[in-house]
Design an enzyme around this catalytic site. Structure first.
Site, PDB file in Angstrom:
ATOM      1  CB  ILE A 100      -0.970  -0.031   1.217  1.00 10.18           C
ATOM      2  CG1 ILE A 100      -1.946   1.148   1.200  1.00 10.18           C
ATOM      3  CG2 ILE A 100      -0.211  -0.137   2.525  1.00 10.18           C
ATOM      4  CD1 ILE A 100      -3.068   1.046   2.242  1.00 10.18           C
ATOM      5  CB  CYS A 101       1.201   4.107   0.881  1.00 10.53           C
ATOM      6  SG  CYS A 101       1.647   5.849   1.059  1.00 10.53           S
ATOM      7  CB  ALA A 102       5.668   4.793  -0.798  1.00 10.25           C
ATOM      8  CE1 TYR A 137      -0.304   9.941  -0.352  1.00 10.25           C
ATOM      9  CE2 TYR A 137       1.654  10.786  -1.469  1.00 10.25           C
ATOM     10  CZ  TYR A 137       0.573  10.980  -0.615  1.00 10.25           C
ATOM     11  OH  TYR A 137       0.378  12.211  -0.042  1.00 10.25           O
TER      12      TYR A 137
END
Length: 183
Positions: free
Chosen positions: A103-105, A124
Site C-alpha cells: 500500500i501507498c509507496a 500513492y
C-alpha cells in the site's frame, strides 16, 4: 486452519497502513505476524510511535505464509526496498505462487524487483511514476493475480478488507466491515 500473514515493518512505516491491516486481520481470525527488518523488535512509526513487533526478520520462518504485506510510509518503504533478504523473499514467494500486497509507496518495491511488469497496480499519487511499466490505476485497491496494491492511508480499510476477502472470502470481509461500522 488459520491463514498466516506476515507484515514487514521498518522505522518510518505509515502507522495506519500497517496497523489497520494487523487489527482487521486479527479480528477476522487470521494469524498475522509483525516482523521488524531490524535486529531488534523495536520500531518507530512515521509519526513517532515506538512499538514492538512480534518478531524480527532473522528470527522468523516464513514457510507457512499465505500472504506477505508491505505497508507504505517514508522512510519505511525505502528501508523495506533496500533490505535484500526481504526483497529476495518477496520475489521467491511470489514466483512460487504466493500472494503479496503493498500500500501507498510500497508498491514501488514490487516494481523495483521486477514484479509489476505489465501488471495492473496503484500507489500513492506521488509514487505512481515509481510503478515502472505497470498498468497504472487510480482505484482504491487493485488486484492483479497474486498482487494486491492500494493507494494510501485513506484506503487502508478497503485494502485490509480486500486481503481478508482473498484469504477467507467476501462474507468474512463483510462481517468485519460491519463489526467496525465501516459499511
Amino acid at each position: 486452519m488459520s491463514k498466516k500473514v506476515y507484515i514487514f515493518l521498518a522505522d518510518g512505516f505509515e502507522d495506519i497502513e500497517g496497523l489497520t491491516v494487523v487489527d482487521l486481520m486479527r479480528r477476522a481470525g487470521i494469524t498475522i505476524t509483525t516482523v521488524s527488518i531490524k535486529n531488534t523488535k523495536q520500531i518507530t512509526t512515521a509519526h513517532g510511535i515506538t512499538m514492538l513487533t512480534d518478531t524480527t526478520f532473522c528470527e522468523a520462518d516464513f514457510s507457512d505464509a499465505d500472504m506477505l504485506v508491505l505497508p507504505g510510509g517514508q522512510p519505511g518503504t525505502t528501508y523495506l526496498g533496500g533490505f535484500e533478504p526481504l526483497t529476495d523473499l518477496v520475489k521467491s514467494f511470489y514466483n512460487n505462487g504466493g500472494k503479496i500486497a503493498a500500500i501507498c509507496a510500497a508498491p514501488t518495491v514490487f516494481a523495483e524487483i521486477g514484479l509489476l511488469h505489465g501488471k495492473k497496480a496503484t500507489a500513492y499519487p506521488a509514487c505512481m511514476d515509481g510503478l515502472g511499466d505497470a498498468v497504472k490505476s487510480e482505484e482504491k485497491v487493485v488486484i492483479d493475480g497474486n498482487i494486491t496494491t492500494s493507494r494510501g492511508l485513506g484506503t487502508a480499510i478497503d485494502f485490509s478488507l480486500s486481503l481478508i476477502s482473498q484469504l477467507l472470502g467476501q462474507e468474512k470481509a463483510d462481517q468485519i466491515a460491519e463489526s467496525v461500522v465501516y459499511k
